[in-house]
Design a protein around this motif. Structure first.
Motif, PDB file in Angstrom:
ATOM      1  N   THR A 196       0.844  -1.156   0.194  1.00 30.39           N
ATOM      2  CA  THR A 196      -0.010   0.137   0.061  1.00 30.39           C
ATOM      3  C   THR A 196       0.866   1.156   0.121  1.00 30.39           C
ATOM      4  O   THR A 196       2.069   1.227   0.053  1.00 30.39           O
ATOM      5  CB  THR A 196      -0.987   0.024   1.332  1.00 30.39           C
ATOM      6  OG1 THR A 196      -0.098  -0.093   2.585  1.00 30.39           O
ATOM      7  CG2 THR A 196      -1.864  -1.303   1.305  1.00 30.39           C
TER       8      THR A 196
ATOM      9  N   ASP B 163       0.899  -5.901   1.512  1.00 30.68           N
ATOM     10  CA  ASP B 163      -0.613  -6.385   1.294  1.00 30.68           C
ATOM     11  C   ASP B 163      -0.729  -7.024   0.061  1.00 30.68           C
ATOM     12  O   ASP B 163      -0.820  -6.696  -1.070  1.00 30.68           O
ATOM     13  CB  ASP B 163      -1.631  -5.340   1.197  1.00 30.68           C
ATOM     14  CG  ASP B 163      -3.105  -5.780   1.116  1.00 30.68           C
ATOM     15  OD1 ASP B 163      -3.360  -7.102   0.944  1.00 30.68           O
ATOM     16  OD2 ASP B 163      -3.820  -5.093   0.527  1.00 30.68           O
TER      17      ASP B 163
ATOM     18  N   ASP C 149      -2.733  -9.861  -0.400  1.00 25.99           N
ATOM     19  CA  ASP C 149      -4.070 -10.601  -0.555  1.00 25.99           C
ATOM     20  C   ASP C 149      -5.042  -9.488  -1.000  1.00 25.99           C
ATOM     21  O   ASP C 149      -6.102  -9.577  -0.632  1.00 25.99           O
ATOM     22  CB  ASP C 149      -4.237 -10.907   0.878  1.00 25.99           C
ATOM     23  CG  ASP C 149      -4.142 -12.518   1.074  1.00 25.99           C
ATOM     24  OD1 ASP C 149      -4.411 -13.334  -0.124  1.00 25.99           O
ATOM     25  OD2 ASP C 149      -3.881 -12.997   2.057  1.00 25.99           O
ATOM     26  N   ASN C 150      -4.738  -9.081  -1.998  1.00 21.86           N
ATOM     27  CA  ASN C 150      -5.942  -8.154  -2.601  1.00 21.86           C
ATOM     28  C   ASN C 150      -6.188  -8.655  -3.802  1.00 21.86           C
ATOM     29  O   ASN C 150      -5.576  -9.480  -4.614  1.00 21.86           O
ATOM     30  CB  ASN C 150      -5.162  -6.564  -2.859  1.00 21.86           C
ATOM     31  CG  ASN C 150      -3.884  -6.669  -3.694  1.00 21.86           C
ATOM     32  OD1 ASN C 150      -4.153  -6.963  -5.041  1.00 21.86           O
ATOM     33  ND2 ASN C 150      -2.849  -6.594  -3.391  1.00 21.86           N
TER      34      ASN C 150
ATOM     35  N   GLU D 283      -7.018  -7.493  -6.924  1.00 19.22           N
ATOM     36  CA  GLU D 283      -6.525  -7.223  -8.073  1.00 19.22           C
ATOM     37  C   GLU D 283      -5.207  -8.135  -8.325  1.00 19.22           C
ATOM     38  O   GLU D 283      -5.281  -8.785  -9.597  1.00 19.22           O
ATOM     39  CB  GLU D 283      -5.936  -5.800  -7.947  1.00 19.22           C
ATOM     40  CG  GLU D 283      -7.009  -4.852  -8.320  1.00 19.22           C
ATOM     41  CD  GLU D 283      -7.472  -4.437  -6.821  1.00 19.22           C
ATOM     42  OE1 GLU D 283      -6.879  -4.948  -5.822  1.00 19.22           O
ATOM     43  OE2 GLU D 283      -8.486  -3.845  -6.592  1.00 19.22           O
TER      44      GLU D 283
ATOM     45  N   ARG E 242      -4.862 -10.958  -7.043  1.00 14.60           N
ATOM     46  CA  ARG E 242      -5.289 -12.458  -7.146  1.00 14.60           C
ATOM     47  C   ARG E 242      -5.871 -12.592  -8.564  1.00 14.60           C
ATOM     48  O   ARG E 242      -5.813 -13.902  -9.134  1.00 14.60           O
ATOM     49  CB  ARG E 242      -6.320 -12.562  -6.117  1.00 14.60           C
ATOM     50  CG  ARG E 242      -6.837 -14.169  -6.114  1.00 14.60           C
ATOM     51  CD  ARG E 242      -5.498 -14.914  -5.631  1.00 14.60           C
ATOM     52  NE  ARG E 242      -5.841 -16.280  -5.974  1.00 14.60           N
ATOM     53  CZ  ARG E 242      -5.969 -17.709  -5.414  1.00 14.60           C
ATOM     54  NH1 ARG E 242      -5.645 -17.195  -4.348  1.00 14.60           N
ATOM     55  NH2 ARG E 242      -5.991 -18.544  -5.894  1.00 14.60           N
TER      56      ARG E 242
END
Lengths: 330, 434
Positions: B230, B236, B238-239, B241, B243
């Motif tokens: 971020t 981060d 595990d977002n 987009e 994935r």
């Protein structure tokens, strides 16, 4: 050696000292005593000096460093963090994977290596024609640089265009994913290691075999023992000290495999396979030193854990062989 | 000479001892001297050599040769070229951390820059700030080579606006349109791109649709705003987009991808043996294609990119503080990134220069490349550069390392690991970073 010879020599100098002036004799006497007492240490000192410089000091500094933080690419280390780096390494699943990879590859390489080396040595210990030629040729792989042999075996074990897989496909068998399957990759790497070290070990064992008194075999033959029986009951017991040496050195070597798996990896990051299928502990240490958080301290902690593992296994080795020896002496 | 060697031969033991002592002393002084090297700046004479390391193809070979041939040159230059960035990155990292062993100028791939402008690492580099050069480069590139407090660590060399390269002859074979204008529609967005790929492999089963899962992952990733971290550098992964990129690549890996590792022999072979039909193509990839397949006719470049635009790569020249010729290094880095040099380098390597003046010179020349069926390469790259969304993707300080793990996760899928399992290994690896 020096301690056993020192007594008579000292007697000799005192015996001749009676006639001449006592002062000169004492000086000489002292000199020769120093020579006897000190020179052995002086002779071995260079080794220990170099060892302290490039072995012991880095090792202790590594231990010291493993308790600090050190940001990536930073010029100076950060604050003391206690056992945090050790906790990170021990909690890392890649480390555990690397541990089992190392054990697996060690077993796949050292065990067949020693068995084959001993059999080879026994075969070379017979009255072959062109003995020297045979004996020298088994040492040839040892002369080849590990990087070069990794290239050769890389071409043999390549997944798509490799010699082995092309041959397998040619005779209608399924191909083996040498770089993707864990056991297959271990076998491929163990093959490389064995190819390189079997001849070397065979020569050491052969030297020990040649020192066995031949009348032992004659006696065994008169008693009606076959060649195989002679091997198990005369040859093997006679070369036990050499076998222990070979086992210990190949244990240490086997736990430190690095070049072969690193060069076997065709991935860009050389992590020992995309899923760490064949990353060894030494590779783990090396790769950790390249990562983004506390690279050096974490690698240092991993190096110390590896050191303790090797000491542990060597100790087990020692105890087992000593127990075996005691039993055979009884 | 002969006298000395003769007397040595007579007393081999003395010679041996002398050698041992000499090497010990030499070793000690060599070790001792390394640490304080950065304080001693040595002026370079006409025949002294400044060293530079680049990777892949920067197109500096001829420039440096000319420089060395010029009798007026202030010093000589020697370039080392490492074939792959990943290999060079490891040596670079080791060199930075040990504080020795690097050349006077080092080339750095843009993805690693965020890690190097961070505190701690930035102290390893010479401040290259030069007010006169403030408007020389594309602003986004220039700022990426700067620390938060305005220290300029790297001079931008090039940017990587992406087009798509494709094999017109194989497109024809599959019954697809093949000229540069009409294929544009096939590269409108990723869904169309993948759907066309499925049609293609149905018609031409011996050829895959794209060169590797890794390059498509990289292309899609470069359109995600916050792929790994971020804005406040928090990791981060595990977002949704990220994935989504992973899932698409994993889904099409068995059917559309060659499933080989980029830059390796099998991948290289694909250029000539009809291994694949398309590949994401930043400017610097042009030279790679030409080198890999000099005799293949049919490569062409389309002025389109699925999902708009994207930037892949672009590098910097930096001067580590361990260099003992920092002034000259700065001067030469300045020379290599000026408009004239960048135009020349671009003609060799096909790079899209980050230097603004060089960009307009190339646009005016409007060069075409006969290898790529006379494609107007500089015009295409200029258009592609305009389509690149500004500031996307956001690259945090751990971008390069997480990208490495992400590519490794894709690689596992290529090798047959279950995508879910591979993703779990990836997230676990990322957690281990903090």
């Amino acid at each position: 050696m020096p301690t056993t010879t020192s007594a008579p020599v000292e007697n000799a100098t005192t015996a001749t000292s009676t006639g001449a002036s006592p002062r000169r004799q004492t000086w000489r006497d002292r000199l020769s005593r120093w020579d006897l007492k000190l020179s052995p240490y002086l002779y071995v000192a260079p080794f220990f000096l170099v060892f302290i410089l490039i072995g012991l000091y880095p090792m202790l500094y590594t231990g010291y460093l493993s308790f600090f933080s050190w940001p990536a690419y930073g010029a100076d280390r950060g604050p003391w963090v206690g056992w945090e780096n050790y906790a990170h390494v021990l909690g890392d699943s890649v480390f555990r994977k690397a541990f089992w990879n190392t054990i697996g590859m060690f077993l796949l390489s050292s065990v067949p290596q020693i068995i084959v080396a001993t059999i080879l040595a026994a075969l070379l210990d017979t009255q072959l024609k062109g003995r020297t030629w045979w004996r020298m040729s088994i040492l040839l792989p040892f002369v080849v640089a590990p990087a070069a042999s990794a290239l050769i075996f890389g071409a043999i074990f390549a997944d798509k265009t490799g010699l082995l897989n092309q041959t397998l496909a040619g005779i209608g068998l399924p191909t083996v994913p040498w770089h993707a399957d864990r056991f297959a990759s271990w076998s491929a790497i163990a093959t490389m290691v064995n190819w390189r070290w079997t001849g070397y070990n065979a020569l050491i064992v052969l030297a020990a075999m040649q020192a066995i008194p031949r009348d032992l075999y004659e006696a065994a033959e008169i008693d009606g023992a076959s060649k195989v029986k002679q091997f198990f009951h005369v040859t093997l017991p006679s070369i036990r000290p050499t076998m222990i040496f070979v086992i210990v050195t190949s244990t240490i070597g086997g736990l430190q495999i690095f070049t072969e798996p690193r060069l076997f990896d065709t991935n860009l990051r050389h992590q020992g396979g995309s899923d760490f299928q064949y990353q060894t502990l030494t590779m783990y240490v090396f790769n950790t030193a390249q990562t983004s958080t506390n690279p050096y301290p974490r690698a240092a902690a991993a190096a110390w854990i590896l050191f303790l593992i090797i000491v542990g296994i060597a100790l087990v080795n020692f105890l087992v062989t000593r127990a075996v020896q005691r039993r055979s002496l009884r | 000479m002969s006298k000395i060697s003769k007397s040595w031969r007579r007393t081999p033991r003395t010679a041996l001892a002398a050698c041992a002592v000499a090497s010990l002393v030499a070793g000690l002084t060599a070790c001792g001297g390394g640490g304080d090297g950065d304080d001693e700046q040595a002026k370079l004479g006409k025949d002294d050599t400044l060293t530079i390391t680049t990777f892949s193809e920067f197109g500096y070979g001829d420039l440096i040769e000319e420089w060395n041939a010029d009798p007026e040159r202030p010093f000589k230059v020697k370039q080392t070229v490492v074939a792959e960035w990943d290999t060079w990155k490891q040596s670079l990292t080791t060199g930075l951390q040990s504080g020795e062993g690097l050349t006077d100028i080092v080339a750095i791939e843009g993805d690693m820059m965020p890690a190097l402008v961070a505190e701690g690492a930035s102290e390893q580099f010479v401040d290259l700030t030069d007010k006169e050069l403030d408007s020389r480069w594309m602003e986004s590139k220039y700022l990426e080579g700067q620390t938060a407090d305005g220290k300029q660590i790297g001079y931008p060399t090039d940017a990587g606006p992406e087009a798509f390269c494709y094999r017109a002859d194989l497109f024809e074979k599959a019954g697809l349109p093949s000229d540069r204008e009409s294929v544009k529609a096939l590269f409108k967005d990723w869904d169309t791109y993948f759907a066309t790929g499925e049609k293609f492999v149905a018609k031409v089963p011996e050829t895959k649709w794209y060169d590797s899962s890794g390059s498509i992952a990289q292309a899609m990733l470069n359109q995600v705003e916050f792929p790994f971290q971020t804005k406040d550098q928090k990791i981060d992964v595990d977002n949704p987009e990220l994935r989504a990129v992973y899932d698409s690549v994993a889904k099409y890996a068995p059917t559309l991808s060659t499933q080989v590792e980029q830059w390796k022999e099998d991948w290289q072979a694909g250029f000539t043996n009809n291994g694949f039909a398309t590949m994401p193509c930043p400017g610097w990839m042009f030279a790679n294609i030409k080198d890999s397949a000099p005799d293949v006719k049919g490569w062409d470049i389309v002025d389109a990119f699925p999902g708009g635009g994207g930037n892949w790569g672009g590098s910097y020249l930096a001067v580590p503080t361990q260099s003992q010729h920092q002034e000259e290094a700065k001067e030469f880095a300045n020379y290599l990134t000026n408009a004239e040099s960048q135009v020349a380098a671009s003609k060799v390597a096909g790079n899209f220069p980050a230097n603004l003046e060089a960009q307009s010179v190339l646009a005016e020349e409007n060069a075409t490349d006969p290898y790529f069926n006379n494609a107007p390469t500089s015009q295409i790259l200029a258009n592609r550069a305009e389509a690149v969304p500004a500031g996307v993707p956001f690259k945090g300080d751990k971008y390069s390392d997480i990208l490495g793990l992400f590519q490794q996760a894709i690689r596992r899928v290529d090798e047959g690991t279950d995508p879910e399992k591979s993703w779990a290994t990836f997230t676990e690896g990322v957690e281990g970073m903090s």
